[in-house]
Motif scaffolding. Structure first.
Motif, PDB file in Angstrom:
ATOM      1  N   PHE A 129       0.846  -1.183   0.000  1.00  0.00           N
ATOM      2  CA  PHE A 129       0.000   0.000   0.000  1.00  0.00           C
ATOM      3  C   PHE A 129       0.888   1.242   0.000  1.00  0.00           C
ATOM      4  O   PHE A 129       1.745   1.389   0.873  1.00  0.00           O
ATOM      5  CB  PHE A 129      -0.909   0.020   1.229  1.00  0.00           C
ATOM      6  CG  PHE A 129      -1.935  -1.081   1.260  1.00  0.00           C
ATOM      7  CD1 PHE A 129      -3.013  -1.060   0.389  1.00  0.00           C
ATOM      8  CD2 PHE A 129      -1.824  -2.128   2.166  1.00  0.00           C
ATOM      9  CE1 PHE A 129      -3.969  -2.080   0.419  1.00  0.00           C
ATOM     10  CE2 PHE A 129      -2.776  -3.132   2.207  1.00  0.00           C
ATOM     11  CZ  PHE A 129      -3.848  -3.114   1.329  1.00  0.00           C
ATOM     12  N   ILE A 130       0.669   2.126  -0.960  1.00  0.00           N
ATOM     13  CA  ILE A 130       1.435   3.371  -1.073  1.00  0.00           C
ATOM     14  C   ILE A 130       0.484   4.536  -0.846  1.00  0.00           C
ATOM     15  O   ILE A 130      -0.600   4.588  -1.433  1.00  0.00           O
ATOM     16  CB  ILE A 130       2.105   3.495  -2.452  1.00  0.00           C
ATOM     17  CG1 ILE A 130       2.983   2.265  -2.723  1.00  0.00           C
ATOM     18  CG2 ILE A 130       2.919   4.779  -2.551  1.00  0.00           C
ATOM     19  CD1 ILE A 130       3.495   2.187  -4.140  1.00  0.00           C
ATOM     20  N   GLY A 131       0.875   5.470   0.021  1.00  0.00           N
ATOM     21  CA  GLY A 131      -0.034   6.559   0.333  1.00  0.00           C
ATOM     22  C   GLY A 131       0.663   7.875   0.588  1.00  0.00           C
ATOM     23  O   GLY A 131       1.883   7.939   0.818  1.00  0.00           O
ATOM     24  N   ASN A 132      -0.118   8.943   0.547  1.00  0.00           N
ATOM     25  CA  ASN A 132       0.368  10.289   0.809  1.00  0.00           C
ATOM     26  C   ASN A 132       0.302  10.587   2.299  1.00  0.00           C
ATOM     27  O   ASN A 132      -0.720  10.329   2.949  1.00  0.00           O
ATOM     28  CB  ASN A 132      -0.476  11.316   0.056  1.00  0.00           C
ATOM     29  CG  ASN A 132      -0.367  11.148  -1.439  1.00  0.00           C
ATOM     30  OD1 ASN A 132       0.723  10.969  -1.979  1.00  0.00           O
ATOM     31  ND2 ASN A 132      -1.504  11.212  -2.132  1.00  0.00           N
ATOM     32  N   ILE A 133       1.366  11.155   2.831  1.00  0.00           N
ATOM     33  CA  ILE A 133       1.397  11.531   4.246  1.00  0.00           C
ATOM     34  C   ILE A 133       0.595  12.821   4.434  1.00  0.00           C
ATOM     35  O   ILE A 133       0.870  13.822   3.771  1.00  0.00           O
ATOM     36  CB  ILE A 133       2.846  11.728   4.726  1.00  0.00           C
ATOM     37  CG1 ILE A 133       3.631  10.419   4.595  1.00  0.00           C
ATOM     38  CG2 ILE A 133       2.871  12.220   6.173  1.00  0.00           C
ATOM     39  CD1 ILE A 133       5.113  10.558   4.899  1.00  0.00           C
ATOM     40  N   ILE A 134      -0.392  12.773   5.337  1.00  0.00           N
ATOM     41  CA  ILE A 134      -1.206  13.959   5.597  1.00  0.00           C
ATOM     42  C   ILE A 134      -0.861  14.615   6.926  1.00  0.00           C
ATOM     43  O   ILE A 134      -1.214  15.771   7.161  1.00  0.00           O
ATOM     44  CB  ILE A 134      -2.709  13.623   5.548  1.00  0.00           C
ATOM     45  CG1 ILE A 134      -3.067  12.560   6.596  1.00  0.00           C
ATOM     46  CG2 ILE A 134      -3.114  13.171   4.155  1.00  0.00           C
ATOM     47  CD1 ILE A 134      -4.569  12.311   6.723  1.00  0.00           C
ATOM     48  N   GLU A 135      -0.174  13.882   7.802  1.00  0.00           N
ATOM     49  CA  GLU A 135       0.243  14.437   9.092  1.00  0.00           C
ATOM     50  C   GLU A 135       1.303  13.532   9.695  1.00  0.00           C
ATOM     51  O   GLU A 135       1.333  12.329   9.436  1.00  0.00           O
ATOM     52  CB  GLU A 135      -0.954  14.556  10.036  1.00  0.00           C
ATOM     53  CG  GLU A 135      -0.658  15.199  11.389  1.00  0.00           C
ATOM     54  CD  GLU A 135      -0.160  16.623  11.305  1.00  0.00           C
ATOM     55  OE1 GLU A 135       1.025  16.787  10.942  1.00  0.00           O
ATOM     56  OE2 GLU A 135      -0.942  17.552  11.587  1.00  0.00           O
ATOM     57  N   SER A 136       2.172  14.106  10.496  1.00  0.00           N
ATOM     58  CA  SER A 136       3.188  13.324  11.206  1.00  0.00           C
ATOM     59  C   SER A 136       3.691  14.151  12.377  1.00  0.00           C
ATOM     60  O   SER A 136       3.596  15.378  12.370  1.00  0.00           O
ATOM     61  CB  SER A 136       4.352  12.958  10.274  1.00  0.00           C
ATOM     62  OG  SER A 136       4.965  14.126   9.754  1.00  0.00           O
ATOM     63  N   ASP A 137       4.243  13.464  13.390  1.00  0.00           N
ATOM     64  CA  ASP A 137       4.769  14.181  14.544  1.00  0.00           C
ATOM     65  C   ASP A 137       5.677  13.268  15.355  1.00  0.00           C
ATOM     66  O   ASP A 137       5.619  12.036  15.237  1.00  0.00           O
ATOM     67  CB  ASP A 137       3.637  14.704  15.425  1.00  0.00           C
ATOM     68  CG  ASP A 137       4.061  15.895  16.282  1.00  0.00           C
ATOM     69  OD1 ASP A 137       5.242  16.316  16.182  1.00  0.00           O
ATOM     70  OD2 ASP A 137       3.220  16.394  17.050  1.00  0.00           O
ATOM     71  N   ILE A 138       6.501  13.900  16.193  1.00  0.00           N
ATOM     72  CA  ILE A 138       7.372  13.200  17.128  1.00  0.00           C
ATOM     73  C   ILE A 138       6.629  13.012  18.451  1.00  0.00           C
ATOM     74  O   ILE A 138       5.982  13.943  18.936  1.00  0.00           O
ATOM     75  CB  ILE A 138       8.667  13.991  17.376  1.00  0.00           C
ATOM     76  CG1 ILE A 138       9.417  14.224  16.059  1.00  0.00           C
ATOM     77  CG2 ILE A 138       9.557  13.269  18.390  1.00  0.00           C
ATOM     78  CD1 ILE A 138       9.952  12.980  15.410  1.00  0.00           C
ATOM     79  N   VAL A 139       6.738  11.834  19.038  1.00  0.00           N
ATOM     80  CA  VAL A 139       6.085  11.539  20.310  1.00  0.00           C
ATOM     81  C   VAL A 139       7.082  11.530  21.461  1.00  0.00           C
ATOM     82  O   VAL A 139       6.807  12.017  22.547  1.00  0.00           O
ATOM     83  CB  VAL A 139       5.335  10.194  20.247  1.00  0.00           C
ATOM     84  CG1 VAL A 139       4.716   9.842  21.597  1.00  0.00           C
ATOM     85  CG2 VAL A 139       4.264  10.242  19.168  1.00  0.00           C
ATOM     86  N   SER A 140       8.267  10.952  21.237  1.00  0.00           N
ATOM     87  CA  SER A 140       9.284  10.900  22.284  1.00  0.00           C
ATOM     88  C   SER A 140      10.672  10.957  21.666  1.00  0.00           C
ATOM     89  O   SER A 140      10.833  10.822  20.450  1.00  0.00           O
ATOM     90  CB  SER A 140       9.141   9.627  23.118  1.00  0.00           C
ATOM     91  OG  SER A 140       9.757   8.530  22.477  1.00  0.00           O
ATOM     92  N   SER A 141      11.682  11.144  22.527  1.00  0.00           N
ATOM     93  CA  SER A 141      13.071  11.244  22.069  1.00  0.00           C
ATOM     94  C   SER A 141      13.797   9.906  22.153  1.00  0.00           C
ATOM     95  O   SER A 141      15.001   9.841  21.924  1.00  0.00           O
ATOM     96  CB  SER A 141      13.823  12.281  22.908  1.00  0.00           C
ATOM     97  OG  SER A 141      13.803  11.916  24.290  1.00  0.00           O
ATOM     98  N   GLU A 142      13.075   8.828  22.456  1.00  0.00           N
ATOM     99  CA  GLU A 142      13.700   7.505  22.540  1.00  0.00           C
ATOM    100  C   GLU A 142      14.193   7.038  21.179  1.00  0.00           C
ATOM    101  O   GLU A 142      13.755   7.521  20.131  1.00  0.00           O
ATOM    102  CB  GLU A 142      12.701   6.483  23.092  1.00  0.00           C
ATOM    103  CG  GLU A 142      12.362   6.641  24.550  1.00  0.00           C
ATOM    104  CD  GLU A 142      11.575   5.448  25.053  1.00  0.00           C
ATOM    105  OE1 GLU A 142      12.145   4.340  25.073  1.00  0.00           O
ATOM    106  OE2 GLU A 142      10.401   5.627  25.396  1.00  0.00           O
ATOM    107  N   GLU A 143      15.085   6.063  21.199  1.00  0.00           N
ATOM    108  CA  GLU A 143      15.572   5.465  19.960  1.00  0.00           C
ATOM    109  C   GLU A 143      14.498   4.560  19.352  1.00  0.00           C
ATOM    110  O   GLU A 143      13.839   3.804  20.071  1.00  0.00           O
ATOM    111  CB  GLU A 143      16.833   4.638  20.223  1.00  0.00           C
ATOM    112  CG  GLU A 143      18.069   5.458  20.492  1.00  0.00           C
ATOM    113  CD  GLU A 143      18.502   6.255  19.285  1.00  0.00           C
ATOM    114  OE1 GLU A 143      18.521   5.690  18.167  1.00  0.00           O
ATOM    115  OE2 GLU A 143      18.810   7.450  19.457  1.00  0.00           O
ATOM    116  N   PRO A 144      14.310   4.614  18.047  1.00  0.00           N
ATOM    117  CA  PRO A 144      13.373   3.689  17.418  1.00  0.00           C
ATOM    118  C   PRO A 144      13.928   2.273  17.425  1.00  0.00           C
ATOM    119  O   PRO A 144      15.149   2.068  17.383  1.00  0.00           O
ATOM    120  CB  PRO A 144      13.241   4.225  15.993  1.00  0.00           C
ATOM    121  CG  PRO A 144      14.512   4.972  15.754  1.00  0.00           C
ATOM    122  CD  PRO A 144      14.914   5.552  17.075  1.00  0.00           C
TER     123      PRO A 144
END
Length: 223
Positions: A129-144
C-alpha cells in the motif's frame, strides 16, 4: 539460496492502524519505507490474511506508529501475534485521533505518520500500500526499534504472515515457543520479566509464560 541473507536487510518495527466507523485494528509490521519526499509518500507491506488488510482496503487510510526500543514484548505480542478478529487490541492502549480519524498508538511510540492510500501493488500473499502523508509528529526522544534489535536483543521472531518470515534453524539448548516463535535463550534470560541471564529453562518458575504471546512453558520445544 541462503535465506539467512534476508536477515541482513535493515527494517524497523511499527504498529499499523486502520479502519473506520468504529471498527479499528492495529498490527505489527516491519516493512515500511519512505517512497518520495515531494509529495511525501510511504509504502507498507501487509499480508492479505490479516484483519488490518481488509480495513485498509475499506477505509483507504492507515497510520504508522514507529516503536521505541523500550517497547515490551507483551505489547509487541498483542499487535503481532493476536488477531483483531478475536481481540480488541486498542481497548486498553493509549491512543489519540488525528486528521485521518484512525486511532494513533502513542504507547511505546517515538513518532507517527498518518497516510491516505493512493496506490496498491498486488504481490501475491501481500499487498504493498502506497499513500500520501497527511500528518506526522514526534512523540518521544527515545531510539526507534530496529528489527535487528527486536531479534537479537529481545529474542523476537516474525509471525508466519510477515513478509520477512523464514522458518528458522535454531541452535541446540534454545527453547522455541510453538505458538509465536519466540526463542528463550538461556544465555540471555528474560530480564524484562525478572529472569536473569544464564537461567536454565528447567529452572524457570512454573508461572513464567512467553513474553510475547503468554503461552506457558509446556508450549516450548527444545531446539
Amino acid at each position: 539460496m541462503n535465506k539467512m541473507a534476508f536477515y541482513k536487510i535493515t527494517y524497523g518495527l511499527y504498529v499499523i492502524t486502520s479502519g473506520q466507523d468504529g471498527k479499528f485494528n492495529g498490527q505489527i509490521a516491519n516493512s515500511m519505507f519512505q517512497v518520495t519526499s515531494n509529495p511525501a509518500t510511504v509504502a507498507i507491506s501487509i499480508n492479505k490474511e490479516n484483519y488490518t488488510y481488509g480495513l485498509i482496503k475499506l477505509s483507504r487510510k492507515f497510520v504508522v506508529s514507529i516503536l521505541s526500543q523500550s517497547a515490551p514484548m507483551n505489547f509487541i505480542g498483542l499487535f503481532g501475534f493476536k488477531s483483531g478478529r478475536d481481540v480488541d487490541k486498542l481497548q486498553n492502549i493509549k491512543t489519540k485521533t488525528g486528521m485521518s480519524k484512525v486511532p494513533i498508538v502513542l504507547e511505546n511510540t517515538v513518532a507517527y505518520i498518518e497516510v491516505e492510500l493512493e496506490k496498491e501493488l498486488d504481490c501475491g500473499t501481500h499487498t504493498i500500500f502506497i499513500g500520501n502523508i497527511i500528518e506526522s509528529d514526534i512523540v518521544s526522544s527515545e531510539e526507534p526499534m530496529t528489527y535487528a534489535y527486536y531479534q537479537q536483543v529481545k529474542g523476537g521472531k516474525s509471525p508466519k504472515t510477515a513478509p520477512t518470515y523464514v522458518k528458522a534453524e535454531q541452535a541446540a539448548a534454545r527453547y522455541v515457543c510453538s505458538v509465536c516463535g519466540y526463542v528463550y535463550d538461556e544465555v540471555l534470560g528474560d530480564p524484562g520479566n525478572g529472569i536473569n541471564p544464564g537461567t536454565k529453562f528447567e529452572d524457570l518458575p512454573q508461572s513464567w509464560t512467553c513474553p510475547v504471546c503468554g503461552a506457558d512453558k509446556s508450549k516450548f520445544e527444545k531446539k
